[in-house]
Design an enzyme around this catalytic site. Structure first.
Site, mmCIF file in Angstrom:
data_model
loop_
_atom_site.group_PDB
_atom_site.id
_atom_site.type_symbol
_atom_site.label_atom_id
_atom_site.label_comp_id
_atom_site.label_asym_id
_atom_site.label_seq_id
_atom_site.Cartn_x
_atom_site.Cartn_y
_atom_site.Cartn_z
ATOM 1 N N HIS A 156 0.831 -1.201 0.000
ATOM 2 C CA HIS A 156 0.000 0.000 0.000
ATOM 3 C C HIS A 156 0.868 1.254 0.000
ATOM 4 O O HIS A 156 2.049 1.201 0.319
ATOM 5 C CB HIS A 156 -0.913 0.035 1.238
ATOM 6 C CG HIS A 156 -2.125 -0.838 1.101
ATOM 7 N ND1 HIS A 156 -2.086 -2.180 1.391
ATOM 8 C CD2 HIS A 156 -3.389 -0.574 0.707
ATOM 9 C CE1 HIS A 156 -3.281 -2.703 1.175
ATOM 10 N NE2 HIS A 156 -4.097 -1.753 0.762
ATOM 11 N N LYS A 160 -0.495 4.882 4.559
ATOM 12 C CA LYS A 160 -1.354 3.934 5.286
ATOM 13 C C LYS A 160 -0.824 3.735 6.706
ATOM 14 O O LYS A 160 0.372 3.597 6.913
ATOM 15 C CB LYS A 160 -1.421 2.595 4.537
ATOM 16 C CG LYS A 160 -2.398 1.627 5.175
ATOM 17 C CD LYS A 160 -2.786 0.507 4.234
ATOM 18 C CE LYS A 160 -3.748 -0.463 4.893
ATOM 19 N NZ LYS A 160 -5.026 0.164 5.265
HETATM 20 P P1 NAD Z 1 -7.839 9.293 5.280
HETATM 21 O O1 NAD Z 1 -6.965 9.484 6.467
HETATM 22 O O2 NAD Z 1 -7.484 9.982 3.997
HETATM 23 O O3 NAD Z 1 -9.357 9.716 5.648
HETATM 24 C C1 NAD Z 1 -9.965 9.481 6.875
HETATM 25 C C2 NAD Z 1 -10.750 10.747 7.206
HETATM 26 O O4 NAD Z 1 -11.578 10.501 8.348
HETATM 27 C C3 NAD Z 1 -9.818 11.922 7.571
HETATM 28 O O5 NAD Z 1 -10.133 13.043 6.738
HETATM 29 C C4 NAD Z 1 -10.137 12.188 9.021
HETATM 30 O O6 NAD Z 1 -10.029 13.562 9.396
HETATM 31 C C5 NAD Z 1 -11.583 11.697 9.093
HETATM 32 N N1 NAD Z 1 -12.051 11.490 10.472
HETATM 33 C C6 NAD Z 1 -11.357 11.003 11.539
HETATM 34 N N2 NAD Z 1 -12.130 11.043 12.644
HETATM 35 C C7 NAD Z 1 -13.326 11.560 12.276
HETATM 36 C C8 NAD Z 1 -14.535 11.851 12.960
HETATM 37 N N3 NAD Z 1 -14.664 11.633 14.277
HETATM 38 N N4 NAD Z 1 -15.577 12.369 12.262
HETATM 39 C C9 NAD Z 1 -15.457 12.601 10.939
HETATM 40 N N5 NAD Z 1 -14.334 12.359 10.235
HETATM 41 C C10 NAD Z 1 -13.288 11.845 10.895
HETATM 42 O O7 NAD Z 1 -7.921 7.725 5.069
HETATM 43 P P2 NAD Z 1 -8.511 6.916 3.817
HETATM 44 O O8 NAD Z 1 -7.406 6.462 2.920
HETATM 45 O O9 NAD Z 1 -9.667 7.639 3.215
HETATM 46 O O10 NAD Z 1 -9.037 5.599 4.571
HETATM 47 C C11 NAD Z 1 -9.971 5.671 5.617
HETATM 48 C C12 NAD Z 1 -10.221 4.282 6.162
HETATM 49 O O11 NAD Z 1 -10.821 3.451 5.154
HETATM 50 C C13 NAD Z 1 -8.933 3.539 6.591
HETATM 51 O O12 NAD Z 1 -9.246 2.715 7.697
HETATM 52 C C14 NAD Z 1 -8.616 2.683 5.374
HETATM 53 O O13 NAD Z 1 -7.811 1.577 5.667
HETATM 54 C C15 NAD Z 1 -9.999 2.293 4.941
HETATM 55 N N6 NAD Z 1 -10.134 1.884 3.544
HETATM 56 C C16 NAD Z 1 -11.006 0.876 3.293
HETATM 57 C C17 NAD Z 1 -11.248 0.481 1.998
HETATM 58 C C18 NAD Z 1 -12.300 -0.566 1.748
HETATM 59 O O14 NAD Z 1 -12.446 -1.014 0.618
HETATM 60 N N7 NAD Z 1 -13.056 -0.983 2.762
HETATM 61 C C19 NAD Z 1 -10.595 1.114 0.928
HETATM 62 C C20 NAD Z 1 -9.701 2.157 1.220
HETATM 63 C C21 NAD Z 1 -9.493 2.558 2.520
#
Ligand code: NAD
Length: 269
Positions: A156, A160
């Site tokens: 990744h 991450k």
């Molecule tokens: P990222 O850090 O870019 O985004 C996460 C966002 O959530 C941030 O902007 C953060 O400020 C926000 N956040 C944190 N606490 C919060 C709250 N209390 N209220 C509102 N917003 C809040 O990360 P990302 O790459 O977008 O990934 C997010 C999550 O999704 C990770 O756990 C990642 O591993 C997961 N993910 C899952 C898949 C899937 O297919 N299921 C795919 C990609 C990423």
């Protein structure tokens, strides 16, 4: 327009913005968006932030009105936030799609309790390709005995924060289920130094980090003199957003319960 009004928590995140972009092609309306308290994105227009142009929905920091007004909320944030959101979803009886990874046992318990009151779809990987891969890996693990060592390698992007990836662990769960064993008993995570020989039946993990790779996963079945390697490569985060939006559509009108992408895609688990 399907008329489905979605709420996006974590709207300024990589996945939050991708969900906003893909929601248009999925004919869904964004009715609300939140970010973490103190985020620089608070007060910004969610459409503008995602490069769609202004849509008149400003990012707030209070999830309560969001869950009260949305037909479904999509959560790709962080474990502590997802836990809180699941509790609010249960109170508001608002369906939820969770993609957050790195969830611990107690987070999963909170989500399972919330799912007694509202339908929740949770998947560590919402892409169609990986959902299918999970079921293939389960079948392969059921067919091949422990002469085949199972190793899972993932790569990744450098930003991450959790390892191994939620998808790698979910693939491990699928392989363990195929072998009718508990992953926690056989998982071999993070080898370093004098590790001793590989244990028969172990499922090993290796995590690589670098560049902007959205997510590569390879499951290797290695026996003496032959090896099977099955790989999925995500070319773009849009695949996760499309699958999550498909789940948001599918979950409308479902009974309370905890669902998976297999349920969404009609794949036998
Ligand atoms: P990222 O850090 O870019 O985004 C996460 C966002 O959530 C941030 O902007 C953060 O400020 C926000 N956040 C944190 N606490 C919060 C709250 N209390 N209220 C509102 N917003 C809040 O990360 P990302 O790459 O977008 O990934 C997010 C999550 O999704 C990770 O756990 C990642 O591993 C997961 N993910 C899952 C898949 C899937 O297919 N299921 C795919 C990609 C990423």
């Amino acid at each position: 327009m399907s008329g489905i009004g979605i709420g996006i928590v974590g709207a300024a995140g990589r996945m939050g913005q991708m969900l906003a972009r893909e929601s248009r092609a999925a004919s869904m309306r964004i009715v609300g968006a939140t970010e973490a308290p103190g985020s620089a994105a608070l007060g910004k227009d969610v459409g503008e932030l995602a490069g769609l142009g202004a849509i008149g929905v400003l990012i707030g920091d209070d999830p309560l009105p969001l869950f009260a007004s949305a037909d479904v909320v999509l959560d790709f944030t962080a474990p502590a936030a997802t836990r809180r959101h699941a509790e609010i979803a249960a109170q508001a009886k608002c369906p939820m799609v969770i993609g957050t990874t790195g969830l611990e046992e107690e987070d999963l318990d909170v989500i399972a309790r919330a799912a007694q009151h509202t339908p929740i779809m949770r998947a560590a990987n919402t892409s169609m390709g990986v959902t299918l891969l999970m079921s293939v890996i389960r079948q392969m693990a059921a067919s091949l005995d422990e002469d085949f060592d199972i190793e899972i390698v993932e790569m990744h992007h450098r930003l991450k924060v959790d390892a191994p990836s939620g998808t790698a662990l979910a693939l491990g769960e699928a392989a363990a289920a195929g072998r009718k064993v508990k992953l926690a008993r056989v998982a071999d995570r993070g080898r370093d130094g004098l590790t001793g020989q590989r244990k028969r039946g172990a499922i090993g993990f290796a995590a690589l980090r670098g560049g902007n790779v959205p997510g590569d996963h390879t499951v290797i079945f290695a026996a003496d003199d032959e090896r099977i390697e099955v790989t999925h490569r995500a070319g773009n985060r849009a695949i996760f957003a499309r699958g999550a939006l498909k789940a948001a559509h599918w979950i409308q009108g479902r009974k309370p319960g905890l669902y998976s992408m297999n349920d969404v895609l009609g794949i036998a688990g």
